[in-house]
Design a protein around this motif. Structure first.
Motif, short mmCIF file in Angstrom:
data_model
loop_
_atom_site.label_atom_id
_atom_site.label_comp_id
_atom_site.label_asym_id
_atom_site.label_seq_id
_atom_site.Cartn_x
_atom_site.Cartn_y
_atom_site.Cartn_z
N ALA A 1 0.82 -1.22 0.00
CA ALA A 1 0.00 0.00 0.00
C ALA A 1 0.85 1.26 0.00
N PHE A 2 2.14 1.12 0.25
CA PHE A 2 3.04 2.28 0.27
C PHE A 2 3.80 2.47 -1.05
N HIS A 3 3.72 1.49 -1.94
CA HIS A 3 4.50 1.56 -3.18
C HIS A 3 3.81 2.46 -4.20
N ARG A 4 4.48 3.53 -4.60
CA ARG A 4 3.97 4.49 -5.59
C ARG A 4 2.61 5.06 -5.20
N THR A 5 2.42 5.30 -3.91
CA THR A 5 1.20 5.93 -3.41
C THR A 5 1.58 7.09 -2.51
N ASN A 6 0.57 7.88 -2.16
CA ASN A 6 0.77 8.99 -1.22
C ASN A 6 0.36 8.61 0.20
N LEU A 7 0.24 7.31 0.46
CA LEU A 7 -0.28 6.87 1.76
C LEU A 7 0.56 7.38 2.92
N ASP A 8 1.88 7.26 2.82
CA ASP A 8 2.74 7.70 3.92
C ASP A 8 2.50 9.18 4.24
N ALA A 9 2.47 10.02 3.23
CA ALA A 9 2.25 11.46 3.45
C ALA A 9 0.88 11.72 4.08
N LEU A 10 -0.13 10.99 3.63
CA LEU A 10 -1.48 11.18 4.19
C LEU A 10 -1.53 10.77 5.66
N LEU A 11 -0.89 9.66 5.98
CA LEU A 11 -0.87 9.21 7.37
C LEU A 11 -0.15 10.22 8.26
N ARG A 12 0.95 10.77 7.78
CA ARG A 12 1.69 11.76 8.57
C ARG A 12 0.82 13.00 8.83
N VAL A 13 0.12 13.46 7.81
CA VAL A 13 -0.74 14.64 7.97
C VAL A 13 -1.83 14.37 9.00
N LEU A 14 -2.33 13.14 9.04
CA LEU A 14 -3.39 12.78 9.98
C LEU A 14 -2.87 12.44 11.37
N ASN B 1 -5.65 -11.81 1.53
CA ASN B 1 -4.50 -12.63 1.18
C ASN B 1 -3.21 -12.18 1.87
N PHE B 2 -3.11 -12.53 3.13
CA PHE B 2 -2.00 -12.09 3.98
C PHE B 2 -0.62 -12.24 3.36
N PRO B 3 -0.25 -13.39 2.73
CA PRO B 3 1.14 -13.54 2.30
C PRO B 3 1.55 -12.58 1.19
N ASN B 4 0.59 -11.95 0.53
CA ASN B 4 0.94 -11.04 -0.56
C ASN B 4 0.83 -9.59 -0.12
N CYS B 5 -0.29 -8.94 -0.39
CA CYS B 5 -0.38 -7.49 -0.19
C CYS B 5 -0.39 -7.05 1.28
N PRO B 6 -1.13 -7.68 2.17
CA PRO B 6 -1.02 -7.27 3.58
C PRO B 6 0.39 -7.42 4.13
N ARG B 7 1.04 -8.51 3.79
CA ARG B 7 2.40 -8.74 4.30
C ARG B 7 3.36 -7.70 3.74
N ALA B 8 3.29 -7.41 2.44
CA ALA B 8 4.17 -6.41 1.85
C ALA B 8 3.92 -5.04 2.47
N THR B 9 2.66 -4.73 2.73
CA THR B 9 2.31 -3.46 3.36
C THR B 9 2.89 -3.37 4.76
N LEU B 10 2.81 -4.45 5.51
CA LEU B 10 3.34 -4.45 6.87
C LEU B 10 4.86 -4.31 6.89
N PHE B 11 5.53 -4.97 5.97
CA PHE B 11 6.98 -4.81 5.88
C PHE B 11 7.34 -3.35 5.63
N ASP B 12 6.67 -2.73 4.66
CA ASP B 12 6.98 -1.33 4.35
C ASP B 12 6.61 -0.40 5.50
N ALA B 13 5.53 -0.71 6.20
CA ALA B 13 5.15 0.11 7.35
C ALA B 13 6.24 0.12 8.41
N THR B 14 6.82 -1.05 8.68
CA THR B 14 7.90 -1.09 9.68
C THR B 14 9.16 -0.40 9.16
#
Length: 215
Positions: free
Chosen positions: A135-148, A159-172
């Motif tokens: 969810a962080f790849h080529r999106t403005n999500l990080d900036a939006l979360l910081r503003v909020l 499907n945890f092993p794909n997109c949720p897992r990738a999102t969690l890795f990038d979040a950390t």
């Protein structure tokens, strides 16, 4: 329920400054579709409770979706796409978010979303398009979360092993506190959760989130 009081203070979720990320919960990914992901439809009840819980708490919700077009698709699906398999295409019902997860009737705006803009559903609820797994790849999500003022992401969805897992890795990687709601996410197993806990991801149950907000 989990005992969250024993967590390291640097990874424990801050629910009062958290955002809910609902990943890839779209009609084409439900079990009864040709390309559906097993267990996703079964999680809709928990996902509905979770979105309503965050709405009631006044915390941000991001519905993070995929939209596939010929010019922008991940490598692993290119052969299928070339063979005529179509999935979450813009302006199709398969790309839509199940209505029970939304605050009101929503018509997605693919042209807006695929420029990187968010679609606002309310002051605290948004749709974001992601072109790849995270969810962080080529999106403005990080900036939006910081503003909020968000420092904790709580992930649920498809499907945890794909997109949720990738999102969690990038979040950390971005120093967010990160958690996954296991009973509101398809593709979860004990082994997969054990694999991601060492990077600081906290497994939760829906009851843990309910207790954190309302005791």
């Amino acid at each position: 329920m989990s005992d969250l009081t024993t967590l390291d203070k640097h990874i424990a979720p801050h629910f009062d400054s958290s955002a809910l990320l609902v990943i890839d919960v779209q009609n084409d990914f439900l079990d009864d579709r040709p390309s559906g992901v097993a267990g996703t439809k079964e999680r809709l009840g928990e996902l509905e409770r979770l979105t309503k819980l965050y709405r009631r708490a006044g915390r941000p919700i991001f519905h993070v979706i995929r939209l596939y077009t010929e010019g922008d698709i991940d490598n692993v699906r290119r052969s299928e796409f070339a063979a005529g398999v179509r999935l979450v295409e813009p302006h199709t019902s398969g790309a839509d978010i199940p209505v029970q997860l939304l605050p009101h009737e929503v018509t997605l705006k693919p042209e807006q979303l695929m420029t990187g803009d968010v679609q606002r559903l309310s002051d605290k609820e948004f749709v974001v398009w992601k072109p790849r797994w995270s969810a962080f790849h080529r999106t403005n999500l990080d900036a939006l979360l910081r503003v909020l003022g968000v420092d904790t992401v709580v992930v649920a969805g498809c499907n945890f092993p794909n997109c949720p897992r990738a999102t969690l890795f990038d979040a950390t990687e971005l120093d967010y506190r990160a958690a996954v709601v296991t009973d509101a996410t398809s593709g979860v197993s004990e082994e997969r959760i054990a694999d991601i806990e060492p990077i600081g991801v906290v497994p939760l149950e829906l009851a843990d989130v309910e207790a954190a907000f309302y005791g």
